[in-house]
Motif scaffolding. Structure first.
Motif, PDB file in Angstrom:
ATOM      1  N   LEU A   8      42.360  37.805  41.436  1.00 45.26           N
ATOM      2  CA  LEU A   8      42.908  39.229  40.752  1.00 45.26           C
ATOM      3  C   LEU A   8      44.003  39.110  39.463  1.00 45.26           C
ATOM      4  N   TYR A   9      43.504  39.813  38.099  1.00 46.71           N
ATOM      5  CA  TYR A   9      43.846  39.939  37.012  1.00 46.71           C
ATOM      6  C   TYR A   9      45.004  41.005  36.835  1.00 46.71           C
ATOM      7  N   PHE A  10      46.093  41.168  36.165  1.00 47.66           N
ATOM      8  CA  PHE A  10      46.462  42.026  35.242  1.00 47.66           C
ATOM      9  C   PHE A  10      46.466  42.605  34.060  1.00 47.66           C
ATOM     10  N   GLU A  11      46.468  43.433  33.393  1.00 48.45           N
ATOM     11  CA  GLU A  11      46.448  44.004  31.701  1.00 48.45           C
ATOM     12  C   GLU A  11      46.937  43.155  31.174  1.00 48.45           C
ATOM     13  N   HIS A  12      48.273  42.854  31.524  1.00 50.28           N
ATOM     14  CA  HIS A  12      49.108  42.784  30.255  1.00 50.28           C
ATOM     15  C   HIS A  12      49.302  41.351  30.621  1.00 50.28           C
ATOM     16  N   SER A  13      48.540  40.518  31.020  1.00 54.83           N
ATOM     17  CA  SER A  13      49.028  38.815  31.795  1.00 54.83           C
ATOM     18  C   SER A  13      47.307  37.745  31.805  1.00 54.83           C
ATOM     19  N   ASP A  14      46.746  36.857  30.782  1.00 56.72           N
ATOM     20  CA  ASP A  14      45.558  36.475  31.348  1.00 56.72           C
ATOM     21  C   ASP A  14      45.380  34.903  32.136  1.00 56.72           C
ATOM     22  N   LYS A  67      49.589  31.592  48.987  1.00 58.52           N
ATOM     23  CA  LYS A  67      50.623  30.422  49.135  1.00 58.52           C
ATOM     24  C   LYS A  67      51.499  30.596  48.299  1.00 58.52           C
ATOM     25  N   THR A  68      50.675  29.351  46.727  1.00 58.46           N
ATOM     26  CA  THR A  68      52.077  30.019  45.864  1.00 58.46           C
ATOM     27  C   THR A  68      52.144  31.509  44.737  1.00 58.46           C
ATOM     28  N   TYR A  69      50.829  32.688  45.666  1.00 55.52           N
ATOM     29  CA  TYR A  69      51.671  34.018  44.515  1.00 55.52           C
ATOM     30  C   TYR A  69      51.565  35.225  46.052  1.00 55.52           C
ATOM     31  N   LEU A  70      52.886  36.021  44.639  1.00 54.91           N
ATOM     32  CA  LEU A  70      53.441  37.258  45.101  1.00 54.91           C
ATOM     33  C   LEU A  70      52.622  38.299  44.360  1.00 54.91           C
ATOM     34  N   VAL A  71      51.897  39.280  44.890  1.00 53.53           N
ATOM     35  CA  VAL A  71      51.441  40.058  43.876  1.00 53.53           C
ATOM     36  C   VAL A  71      51.521  41.596  44.443  1.00 53.53           C
ATOM     37  N   ASN A  72      51.771  42.269  43.303  1.00 55.07           N
ATOM     38  CA  ASN A  72      51.851  44.066  43.062  1.00 55.07           C
ATOM     39  C   ASN A  72      50.289  44.780  42.575  1.00 55.07           C
ATOM     40  N   LEU A  73      49.192  44.668  43.787  1.00 57.25           N
ATOM     41  CA  LEU A  73      48.351  44.940  44.088  1.00 57.25           C
ATOM     42  C   LEU A  73      48.291  46.422  43.645  1.00 57.25           C
ATOM     43  N   ALA A  74      49.548  46.714  43.455  1.00 60.54           N
ATOM     44  CA  ALA A  74      49.205  48.610  42.846  1.00 60.54           C
ATOM     45  C   ALA A  74      48.807  48.402  41.121  1.00 60.54           C
ATOM     46  N   ASN A  75      49.222  47.035  40.823  1.00 61.23           N
ATOM     47  CA  ASN A  75      49.258  46.460  38.789  1.00 61.23           C
ATOM     48  C   ASN A  75      48.270  46.159  39.246  1.00 61.23           C
ATOM     49  N   VAL A  76      46.985  45.605  39.598  1.00 58.23           N
ATOM     50  CA  VAL A  76      45.730  44.709  39.368  1.00 58.23           C
ATOM     51  C   VAL A  76      44.393  45.993  38.551  1.00 58.23           C
TER      52      VAL A  76
END
Length: 300
Positions: free
Chosen positions: A272-278, A251-260
């Motif tokens: 979910l985690y992204f390469e350039h974010s903790d 409900k509080t997040y919208l993500v680009n699954l292509a960059n997970v």
């Protein structure tokens, strides 16, 4: 007595777990009353001790099972995982203990011809709280352990089917991005003056909501960028509705699954985690299957 499984319509495995925990609660109450005998029932005949212990244990198990299955069906919005909070958990547990107390009072009134009074209800509630502390604690621990194992397995599977991103020209690119135009522009417009941002699809990492504001996190120029717009996450989601890889996972997040890049699981669900974010992005439990379906779609 047990903590509610946070789903309005439990699956078969959740139903089985609820049944087992209800049986455990019944056996725990029987064991405490019969073997530890905190209320000195040794003065009663052995058969009557067994009958009373069995009756109180059965009442506990039945009430736990009925409320666990029944309440989510009667008031599904209250038990909606996406809206579930600690206060909901407290209300449910207190309701469960109160119902068990009242059921035990009616049983005593019927079996021992005793008139129900406020004093009797208060005493019974204290007894239920004391005896119920063990099964409640154990059931919550068991539930958390089951959820931890479940979502660790889910995360392992998702990581196996997750397409791996590749860095190209200082921008994030991803095999899944082929499901949309390579340089698809995304235009976000806020409610404030001069609040406008244009991104390429592969640059967007995620967006998060904070009341009526939305934080947009993206990667550009070999640097993590963050902007804050005065706009709701719902409005931002409308701007990317045409792209299946941009998904509202919470409900509080919208993500680009292509960059997970990585997915981890714990008792609360998947992250979910992204390469350039903790930052760990939560996935609502009710959306776990949808996330899996979308990742599998990237491979087809």
């Amino acid at each position: 007595m047990l903590s509610i499984l946070n789903q309005p319509f439990p699956s078969f495995s959740a139903n089985r777990s609820s049944l087992l925990l209800s049986i455990f609660a019944a056996l725990s109450v029987f064991s405490v009353l019969f073997f530890l005998d905190p209320f000195r029932m040794e003065m009663l005949p052995r058969s009557e001790q067994i009958q009373l212990s069995t009756a109180f244990g059965t009442i506990t198990g039945v009430i736990s099972l009925v409320l666990t299955f029944g309440l989510p069906l009667l008031v599904p919005t209250f038990f909606d995982e996406r809206r579930w909070t600690v206060s909901h958990e407290i209300v449910f547990v207190l309701s469960l203990l109160l119902c068990i107390t009242l059921a035990n009072c009616f049983f005593l009134s019927y079996s021992q011809s005793v008139k129900i009074s406020a004093w009797m209800v208060g005493q019974m509630l204290a007894i239920v709280l004391i005896i119920g502390s063990l099964p409640v604690s154990v059931s919550i621990l068991v539930k958390q352990k089951m959820l931890l194992k479940k979502y660790e397995n889910v995360a392992t599977h998702l990581n196996q089917i997750l397409p791996r991103p590749q860095v190209e020209s200082n921008n994030l690119a991803h095999p899944a991005a082929t499901h949309a135009p390579k340089n698809a522009p995304l235009c976000f417009v806020g409610d404030g003056k001069q609040e406008q941002l244009t991104l390429q699809l592969h640059e967007l990492l995620f967006m998060s909501a904070a009341n009526n504001y939305t934080r947009i996190v993206y990667w550009r120029g070999d640097k993590l960028q963050v902007v804050l717009f005065r706009a709701t996450l719902k409005k931002m989601a409308e701007s990317v509705a045409a792209y299946p890889q941009v998904f509202r996972c919470h409900k509080t997040y919208l993500v680009n699954l292509a960059n997970v890049t990585t997915i981890k699981g714990n008792s609360q669900g998947c992250k979910l985690y992204f390469e350039h974010s903790d930052e760990a992005i939560p996935v609502s439990r009710s959306l776990t299957k949808e996330i899996q379906s979308r990742f599998e779609g990237f491979r087809s």
